[in-house]
Enzyme design. Sequence first.
Site, PDB file in Angstrom:
ATOM      1  N   GLU A  15       0.819  -1.229   0.000  1.00 51.10           N
ATOM      2  CA  GLU A  15       0.000   0.000   0.000  1.00 51.10           C
ATOM      3  C   GLU A  15       0.849   1.273   0.000  1.00 51.10           C
ATOM      4  OE1 GLU A  15      -3.040  -0.077   3.057  1.00 51.10           O
ATOM      5  OE2 GLU A  15      -4.169  -1.615   1.991  1.00 51.10           O
TER       6      GLU A  15
ATOM      7  N   TYR B 207     -11.657  -3.106   1.374  1.00 45.87           N
ATOM      8  CA  TYR B 207     -12.388  -3.548   2.570  1.00 45.87           C
ATOM      9  C   TYR B 207     -13.826  -3.061   2.456  1.00 45.87           C
ATOM     10  CZ  TYR B 207      -7.963  -5.081   4.461  1.00 45.87           C
ATOM     11  OH  TYR B 207      -6.775  -5.755   4.650  1.00 45.87           O
TER      12      TYR B 207
ATOM     13  N   GLU C 128      -5.546  -8.208  -0.484  1.00 45.64           N
ATOM     14  CA  GLU C 128      -6.228  -7.906   0.778  1.00 45.64           C
ATOM     15  C   GLU C 128      -7.682  -7.617   0.460  1.00 45.64           C
ATOM     16  OE1 GLU C 128      -4.603  -5.131   3.635  1.00 45.64           O
ATOM     17  OE2 GLU C 128      -2.563  -5.662   3.026  1.00 45.64           O
TER      18      GLU C 128
HETATM   19  O1  AHR Z   1      -5.213  -5.794   6.904  1.00 45.12           O
HETATM   20  C1  AHR Z   1      -5.093  -4.672   7.698  1.00 45.12           C
HETATM   21  C2  AHR Z   1      -4.352  -3.536   7.006  1.00 45.12           C
HETATM   22  O2  AHR Z   1      -5.132  -3.042   5.964  1.00 45.12           O
HETATM   23  C3  AHR Z   1      -3.043  -3.890   6.341  1.00 45.12           C
HETATM   24  O3  AHR Z   1      -1.981  -3.869   7.212  1.00 45.12           O
HETATM   25  C4  AHR Z   1      -2.900  -2.806   5.318  1.00 45.12           C
HETATM   26  O4  AHR Z   1      -2.184  -3.231   4.187  1.00 45.12           O
HETATM   27  C5  AHR Z   1      -4.328  -2.395   5.005  1.00 45.12           C
HETATM   28  O5  AHR Z   1      -4.508  -1.039   5.089  1.00 45.12           O
END
Ligand code: AHR
Length: 503
Positions: free
Chosen positions: A172, A243, A291
Amino acid sequence: MKASVIAHKDFVVSKVDDRVYGAFLEHLGRAVYTGIYEPDHPTADANGMRGDVAKLVKDLNIPVVRYPGGNFVSAYNWEDGIGPREERPVRLDLAWHTSESNAVGIHEFADWCQTVGTEMMLAVNLGSRGVDDARNFLEYVNHPGGSYWSDLRIKNGRKEPWNVRMWCLGNEMDGPWQVGHKDADEYGKLAANTARAMRMFDSKLELIVCGSSHSDMPSFPDWERIVLEHTYEHVDFISLHMYFRNPEQHTGNYLGLSEKLDRYIETVASTIRQVKHKKRSKRDVYISFDEWNVWYHSSQKDRQILDGNSGWPHAPGLLEDIYNFEDVLMVGLILNTFIRRADVVKIACIAQLVNVIAPIMTEKGGPAWAQTIYYPYYFASLHGRGTALNLVVNSPSYESAHDSETPYVDVAGVHDAEANTLSFFLVNRHPTESIETGLSLQGFGTGTIIDHQVMTHPDLRAVNTATNQDEVKPRRGDGASIADGQLTVSLPPYSYQMIRVQL
Ligand code: AHR
């Protein structure tokens, strides 16, 4: 309500790369300490690794685990985690405002991967470090012997090199929260130089360059274009993260987020094509979605530690999202999207694996259990392997914040030619209506249903806990049938299902 799906043997997307069912484990919170590693736990093995956790992980048949971060990697000195434990330094982890004991490092992680039957995907630190660190770590991990770093590995107890093939070039790096954050040009140049050096050691490595941390980043999608312009000839994958959140408790919009995910993938796929043509390149770059998960339940609770008001605790509870039934639907939708985009998404890692935004939870000294989202991940990982089908779906739809026509029925299908099976993963996003769904199976001959799993729950907020581990779990479905090449199934409101057909 009714929906129809056409599955034709010759209408395929691509082979699903097994690695889309990968996972991620970071030195963060209790992921490692009291997650996979707890020497005093009654189930611990000789290496101090929890047997109950290893069993839950093994059952998922995870092909690859990304390690050691995450934000953590951007200020990590991998050498801190090698050699005699008592000599390893305690460091401050700036990313999560905690302390790192380094009791677990590359050797312990590699042994654990062997125990659970998975492959390592390692990240190098391009935040506080750079090319030099990457080449040394690579030599330590992959060189057979006869050099400084490989001989040190041998001295530390591991004779054979691990031969890790997948390497992430930082994490990231577009995010201002990242130690050593860079702009796209700076990072692109560093990543290209690092990749070149790593390929001088081994031209066959699979290298993953950082894309965007999410599609709302102001630098998206220019970041991808600029970074790829620097690195296209030197990397194999560009990494994306996303996310999923529902703080407003608006289920329709939440479940519509997979439409946004699909557009994110499509935009990056077209950026890859653009750079490929611009460079007149003959090689292909794919997406590593390394992720992804639901992450919002714990955000409020974590502020105290993340804001630095609790000192520098070692392995505190952080990012311990307790997942509910609604999240089962979201995770099912995400996995369906990856299957449908199997042509371009070749690696994906659920973030994370244990305790930290994870399908597996533990109590220190106590039990380990499957969170609600364990199940859609389990079914996709076990049965979503083969060739992704290009399904024609006709479903009633609704307007969500992410798409004016969000279909109520979301479906992905995989044909496993070797096992001669078809697997379908279905989500009904409708709050109140069952949807009678007919799947026309064309070109497959006759078939019988060999497995049918259903997840429903009257309460979207229902969760599994240490003392009530089975509140949300799949049950065997009944009522699905096949006649005249038509698979018929009723999808209850807010439900997830998997159906497998033996051809
Ligand atoms: O998975 C949690 C965090 O989310 C990770 O460390 C990062 O890469 C992302 O922002």
